[in-house]
Design an enzyme around this catalytic site. Structure first.
Site, mmCIF file in Angstrom:
data_model
loop_
_atom_site.group_PDB
_atom_site.id
_atom_site.type_symbol
_atom_site.label_atom_id
_atom_site.label_comp_id
_atom_site.label_asym_id
_atom_site.label_seq_id
_atom_site.Cartn_x
_atom_site.Cartn_y
_atom_site.Cartn_z
ATOM 1 N N GLU A 133 0.855 -1.187 0.000
ATOM 2 C CA GLU A 133 0.000 0.000 0.000
ATOM 3 C C GLU A 133 0.896 1.245 0.000
ATOM 4 O O GLU A 133 1.843 1.318 0.771
ATOM 5 C CB GLU A 133 -0.895 0.026 1.241
ATOM 6 C CG GLU A 133 -1.891 1.165 1.169
ATOM 7 C CD GLU A 133 -2.882 1.199 2.333
ATOM 8 O OE1 GLU A 133 -2.818 0.326 3.216
ATOM 9 O OE2 GLU A 133 -3.701 2.116 2.338
ATOM 10 N N GLU A 183 -9.689 4.179 6.436
ATOM 11 C CA GLU A 183 -8.858 4.628 7.555
ATOM 12 C C GLU A 183 -9.665 5.368 8.627
ATOM 13 O O GLU A 183 -9.504 5.100 9.813
ATOM 14 C CB GLU A 183 -7.680 5.474 7.056
ATOM 15 C CG GLU A 183 -6.691 4.705 6.168
ATOM 16 C CD GLU A 183 -6.147 3.431 6.807
ATOM 17 O OE1 GLU A 183 -6.320 3.242 8.024
ATOM 18 O OE2 GLU A 183 -5.567 2.608 6.067
ATOM 19 N N HIS A 220 -9.365 -3.845 10.005
ATOM 20 C CA HIS A 220 -9.331 -3.611 8.558
ATOM 21 C C HIS A 220 -9.806 -4.840 7.778
ATOM 22 O O HIS A 220 -10.194 -4.713 6.620
ATOM 23 C CB HIS A 220 -7.908 -3.294 8.099
ATOM 24 C CG HIS A 220 -7.566 -1.827 8.057
ATOM 25 N ND1 HIS A 220 -8.411 -0.872 7.544
ATOM 26 C CD2 HIS A 220 -6.443 -1.152 8.439
ATOM 27 C CE1 HIS A 220 -7.816 0.317 7.618
ATOM 28 N NE2 HIS A 220 -6.633 0.173 8.158
ATOM 29 N N ASN A 269 -2.355 -6.360 5.368
ATOM 30 C CA ASN A 269 -2.432 -7.353 4.292
ATOM 31 C C ASN A 269 -3.345 -8.520 4.682
ATOM 32 O O ASN A 269 -3.287 -9.011 5.801
ATOM 33 C CB ASN A 269 -1.045 -7.921 4.012
ATOM 34 C CG ASN A 269 0.005 -6.851 3.998
ATOM 35 O OD1 ASN A 269 -0.062 -5.955 3.183
ATOM 36 N ND2 ASN A 269 0.929 -6.909 4.932
ATOM 37 N N GLY A 300 3.552 2.243 10.807
ATOM 38 C CA GLY A 300 3.293 1.399 11.980
ATOM 39 C C GLY A 300 3.044 -0.056 11.652
ATOM 40 O O GLY A 300 3.673 -0.950 12.217
ATOM 41 N N ALA A 301 2.128 -0.290 10.721
ATOM 42 C CA ALA A 301 1.759 -1.667 10.415
ATOM 43 C C ALA A 301 0.918 -1.688 9.147
ATOM 44 O O ALA A 301 0.520 -0.634 8.658
ATOM 45 C CB ALA A 301 0.956 -2.268 11.561
ATOM 46 N N MET A 302 0.668 -2.896 8.648
ATOM 47 C CA MET A 302 -0.072 -3.012 7.388
ATOM 48 C C MET A 302 -1.009 -4.208 7.429
ATOM 49 O O MET A 302 -0.615 -5.310 7.796
ATOM 50 C CB MET A 302 0.941 -3.137 6.231
ATOM 51 C CG MET A 302 0.317 -3.320 4.880
ATOM 52 S SD MET A 302 -0.691 -1.873 4.420
ATOM 53 C CE MET A 302 -1.953 -2.674 3.418
ATOM 54 N N HIS A 309 -6.509 -2.157 15.193
ATOM 55 C CA HIS A 309 -6.741 -1.394 13.961
ATOM 56 C C HIS A 309 -6.511 -2.282 12.730
ATOM 57 O O HIS A 309 -7.375 -2.365 11.846
ATOM 58 C CB HIS A 309 -5.814 -0.174 13.943
ATOM 59 C CG HIS A 309 -5.918 0.674 12.723
ATOM 60 N ND1 HIS A 309 -6.667 1.831 12.688
ATOM 61 C CD2 HIS A 309 -5.372 0.543 11.485
ATOM 62 C CE1 HIS A 309 -6.580 2.364 11.484
ATOM 63 N NE2 HIS A 309 -5.793 1.614 10.729
ATOM 64 N N GLU A 310 -5.361 -2.934 12.686
ATOM 65 C CA GLU A 310 -5.059 -3.751 11.501
ATOM 66 C C GLU A 310 -6.037 -4.915 11.402
ATOM 67 O O GLU A 310 -6.487 -5.275 10.319
ATOM 68 C CB GLU A 310 -3.619 -4.259 11.527
ATOM 69 C CG GLU A 310 -2.547 -3.182 11.691
ATOM 70 C CD GLU A 310 -2.672 -2.002 10.742
ATOM 71 O OE1 GLU A 310 -3.219 -2.171 9.637
ATOM 72 O OE2 GLU A 310 -2.246 -0.886 11.120
HETATM 73 N N1 B3K Z 1 -2.957 0.971 5.689
HETATM 74 C C1 B3K Z 1 -1.658 1.108 6.272
HETATM 75 C C2 B3K Z 1 -0.952 2.361 5.890
HETATM 76 C C3 B3K Z 1 -0.230 2.274 4.611
HETATM 77 C C4 B3K Z 1 0.603 3.504 4.380
HETATM 78 C C5 B3K Z 1 1.209 3.486 3.039
HETATM 79 N N2 B3K Z 1 2.082 4.605 2.805
HETATM 80 C C6 B3K Z 1 -1.702 1.003 7.752
HETATM 81 C C7 B3K Z 1 -2.981 1.359 8.375
HETATM 82 O O1 B3K Z 1 -3.483 2.440 8.304
HETATM 83 O O2 B3K Z 1 -3.570 0.481 8.952
HETATM 84 ZN ZN ZN Z 2 -5.434 1.745 8.782
#
Ligand code: B3K
Ligand code: ZN
Length: 879
Positions: free
Chosen positions: A127, A326, A307, A271, A267-269, A303-304
């Site tokens: 991302e 977000e 998502h 996926n 911070g984190a992603m 949070h992750e």
């Molecule tokens: N979705 C990712 C953020 C990605 C940032 C890319 N530059 C983390 C988050 O908001 O959960």
């Molecule tokens: Zn997020």
């Protein structure tokens, strides 16, 4: 070198994709000198697209193309065009299979986008537009494909091979290599793709979902971090349960994995099924991480995880819709954190961040709406406005609809759009359809930038016992937006009687319902509300619980603020009254070195310190003075040095006057063992460390021995770092030096603790002068390739150490500009983030703004500026 100006992308130019990808079959051959990526895509023309004969265009970035096959036939060089950022195949059938082989060099990837190496492991960050650094693909979120991923690597070096979904095959290969194949049954955009290969240890647990399915939970870390996963695992299980109970959302795959990596841009992603985390946002144990880290980890894990529904199952149509996932997900994680801890404290923390940093963004050259209308580089739009104001916008919908209708709305949204890529407008429509409410004016929150200002006037008529409140709203101009329309604002308020109790609120013409907090809905430029049956002049408690992300102007007297501090039934407003009082007192001293500190602030603080019955978590927050950053945000043409010294003086006066109370507080606040992160224990540690730091600030010898004792014997990092910070900011030079040295010797093998050690020094007015900060950059533990290290030194200096950063000779600005120029080639995302403090140059008094502008210009003049930094610098310097 960049020769042309980066292109601006407009929301108004959105077109549905010409081609869709049903399946993406990927094969990665990982080596030390690079990786070969075989991609096989089943592609068909999108029946909804306009240009039916259009050529196939796939995005790419820094790829070496090796071959292209279309339906099994290798294409000759003149049958496609390899423009570095685009692979174009002019003539393709309506449905076909495209096979592309590319070569990439993860070991040289310092941008940390796409596939890269971090401490010997391979990992990805896709991302927003990182997938195009892995292979050619229609890299946009409205193209959703089913992915199958085979990873091949040396078995000894990379025993663990992970991707999204479920493992479906594995086996041995020649030359000590092995493979694992993963299949993700859920169609997803390429930005949610992930791959990890490394020598990792696995920590396991399970979770039984509400429908009785058993989910396999795994956290993968480097062996040295094996004792730091328990908190994240507990947080994950709490999040999964909470999302079932609060939103009815169940996890969908059989496995949920988290991987910790040291080199990560944010911070984190999230996926799909394979979240990747910055180590500092997932790993913790009490001895080496602070309460703040524990709380941050719980919130980010949640949070992750959240998502998975708000972002993955229902994703964004295009990147202008970023806040769809977000803002909503931040709202969900802040509800979760409020439920896990103290709701009032959580609200205070969210509002503090918003008012300090998002309001500043909204008032600066990068101001943009929650749904921006244009961008140059999407990475620059992962902003406080998208995240935190986006959260507030969803929260206002929740306030307007109430919890039941909001839940109906979120159910409808998830059900209606499952598997789709949608817009913020679709979200609002689901809320409207489920509730029957008209949110058309409310939509302006997504379209208009800028922080609304509410100006409140009142008037009491004793004869008729009526109290009249007039609320006018105005929204300042922002770049490209003037003459804004009034927005729909939920304005919660209460009225306090002279004895401190809430008065039941009845508007003229209504029957009394006995309600003491009401949410008034502002939709016009100005409203007058008339409350009846008010026996004496009340004190208004406005914007209770911070019901909207706005500024409120009302001329409370200091006595009224003291009154609200002790009586308001709304915890948030008790705190806010204290902040307002402190802001006024500090302001009054600014530039008047001899002026007296208002004794009312001292007495209010004394009362708080002595109040053992009050919620100590709220007391801990109330005793914290507004930060320099917040004072600067509130001021017009601030003089940073003056603000710093005025605030320092208030701390000194408070510490001197309250010495006994602070010592008493220190002795009293001793949380029981074992260490726990409950609101009570966190408050207790926060109060004792605050007491210690105030006392050391005035050079109290008694407190010095307490600090040294705490530093030696602390069994948790909150207390050890608390003592260290207090010592560092004290006048005790020898003790400070010894403590810093001892801390480093003890912790030098733990990068996360070393980052704290860096940031305590870089953020300190005592140890964070520019020459010392430069020495930190030369330290053996500093690493220009690691974003956490850069943030802990350069970020802490420019963001928190305002008295040195804003040195009037401009040395701090030049230093930051040099750093940005240096990082622009290796990691443009980090370089662009670091530029934020300079972008606010117009706000400051001329003695500062000149130097800031020059620093920005020196960045602008660098050859080959990245698109990321280009956008920030050019927008900041534009007239
Ligand atoms: N979705 C990712 C953020 C990605 C940032 C890319 N530059 C983390 C988050 O908001 O959960
Ligand atoms: Zn997020």
């Amino acid at each position: 070198m960049r020769t042309s100006q980066p292109k601006t992308i407009y929301l108004s130019e959105y077109r549905v994709p010409d081609f869709l990808v049903d399946h993406a079959d990927l094969r990665f051959e990982l080596f030390e000198d690079g990786a070969r990526v075989h991609s096989s895509l089943s592609i068909r023309r999108n029946p909804e697209a306009h240009g039916q004969g259009s050529p196939l265009e796939l995005n790419g970035d820094s790829l070496q193309l090796q071959s292209v096959h279309l339906d099994g036939r290798e294409l000759a060089k003149d049958e496609y065009e390899d423009r570095s950022d685009l692979l174009v195949v002019p003539s393709v059938p309506d449905a076909f299979e495209l096979r592309v082989v590319t070569w990439i060099e993860p070991q040289n990837n310092t941008r940390l986008e796409g596939l890269y190496k971090s401490s010997g492991m391979f990992c990805t960050q896709c991302e927003a537009e990182g997938f195009r650094c892995i292979t050619f693909f229609p890299d946009r979120p409205d193209v959703m494909a089913r992915f199958r991923t085979r990873i091949e690597a040396d078995k000894a070096a990379y025993p663990v091979l992970l991707s999204n979904g479920n493992p479906v095959d594995s086996g041995e290969l020649d030359n000590g290599r092995h493979f694992v194949t993963w299949e993700d049954p859920f169609p997803k955009p390429s930005y949610l793709f992930a791959l990890v290969a490394g020598a990792l240890v696995e920590k396991n647990d399970t979770f039984r979902t509400m429908s009785g399915r058993e989910i396999d939970l795994r956290i993968y870390v480097e062996p040295r971090n094996a004792d730091k996963t328990a908190h994240a695992m507990d947080s994950l299980k709490r999040s999964m349960r909470w999302d079932e109970e609060t939103y009815g959302r169940e996890y969908d795959l059989d496995i949920f994995m988290i991987v910790a990596v040291d080199d990560f841009n944010m911070g984190a992603m999230e996926n799909k099924g394979l979240n990747i985390f910055n180590s500092s946002c997932v790993l913790a144990r009490p001895e080496s991480e602070t309460d703040m880290a524990f709380q941050r980890i719980e919130a980010i894990v949640a949070h992750e995880y959240f998502h998975n529904w708000s972002g993955n199952r229902v994703t964004c149509r295009d990147w202008f819709q970023l806040s769809l996932k977000e803002g909503f997900t931040v709202f969900r994680d802040s509800q979760f954190s409020a439920d896990m801890g103290s709701p009032t404290v959580k609200r205070i923390e969210d509002a503090t961040l918003l008012r300090t940093a998002q309001f500043a963004e909204d008032a600066g050259p990068m101001a943009h709406p929650v749904r921006p209308a244009s961008y140059m580089e999407i990475s620059n739009f992962y902003t406080l406005t998208i995240y935190e104001k986006g959260n507030e916008v969803v929260r206002m919908i929740h306030t307007l609809l109430g919890p039941e209708l909001f839940r109906k709305g979120s159910d409808l949204y998830f059900e209606r759009h499952d598997g789709q890529a949608v817009t913020t407008d679709d979200f609002v429509r689901a809320m409207e359809d489920a509730s029957g409410r008209d949110l058309s004016q409310f939509r302006l929150w997504y379209e208009q930038a800028g922080t609304p200002v509410l100006t409140v006037e009142d008037d009491y008529d004793e004869a008729s016992q009526t109290y009249r409140l007039t609320v006018a709203q105005s929204i300042p101009d922002t770049p490209g937006q003037t003459g804004k329309k009034p927005q729909h604002i939920p304005f919660a308020l209460g009225l306090l009687a002279a004895n401190g109790t809430d008065i039941p609120l009845t508007l003229a013409g209504e029957h009394s319902a006995g309600v003491t907090t009401r949410v008034l809905e502002l939709t016009e430029k100005s409203h007058t509300f008339e409350f009846t049956g008010i026996a004496s002049r009340p004190v208004p408690s406005l914007l209770r619980n911070f019901s909207a992300p706005v500024r409120v102007n009302y001329p409370w007297t200091r006595d009224q603020l003291m009154f609200l501090m002790s009586h308001d039934s709304d915890g948030f407003n008790r705190w806010d009254a204290g902040q307002r009082l402190a802001v006024e007192v500090i302001r009054e001293l600014s530039g008047h070195a001899e002026a007296e500190v208002d004794p009312r602030l001292v007495e209010a603080s004394r009362t708080l310190l002595n109040d053992r019955d009050a919620d100590q978590a709220l007391v801990a927050k109330m005793l914290q003075l507004p930060t320099e950053a917040y004072l600067i945000e509130l001021a017009d043409k601030p003089d940073v040095q003056i603000i710093h010294h005025a605030r320092e003086r208030v701390v000194k006066v408070l510490a001197t006057a309250l010495r006994e109370e602070l010592l008493d507080c220190y002795r009293r606040q001793q949380p029981a063992e074992p260490y726990q992160v409950t609101p009570e224990d966190v408050a207790s540690r926060s109060l004792r460390n605050m007491a210690l730091s105030w006392l050391l600030h005035i050079g109290d010898e008694g407190a010095l021995s307490l600090a040294l004792g705490q530093f030696e014997s602390a069994t948790n990092m909150t207390d050890q770092a608390g003592a260290l910070r207090a010592l560092v900011n004290s006048p005790f030079e020898a003790e400070r030096g010894r403590a810093l040295e001892a801390f480093y010797q003890r912790w030098h093998q733990d990068p996360q603790v070393v980052e704290q050690w860096f940031s305590i020094q870089a953020a300190s007015p005592v140890t964070g002068d520019l020459p010392s900060v430069r020495r930190l950059l030369e330290h053996e533990a500093f690493d220009w390739k690691n974003p956490n290290k850069i943030r802990s030194v350069v970020g802490a200096f420019a963001g928190q150490n305002l008295v040195h950063f804003h040195d009037q000779e401009g040395s701090g600005y030049r230093f930051l500009a040099d750093t940005i120029r240096r990082l622009d080639d290796s990691n443009p995302q980090i370089a662009a983030r670091l530029a934020a403090p300079l972008t606010r140059w117009r706000k400051f008094a001329p003695v500062y703004s000149e130097g800031m502008r020059k620093a920005l210009e020196s960045v602008r003049d660098k050859d080959g500026l990245s698109r990321d930094v280009y956008e920030i610098v050019h927008k900041s310097l534009a007239d």
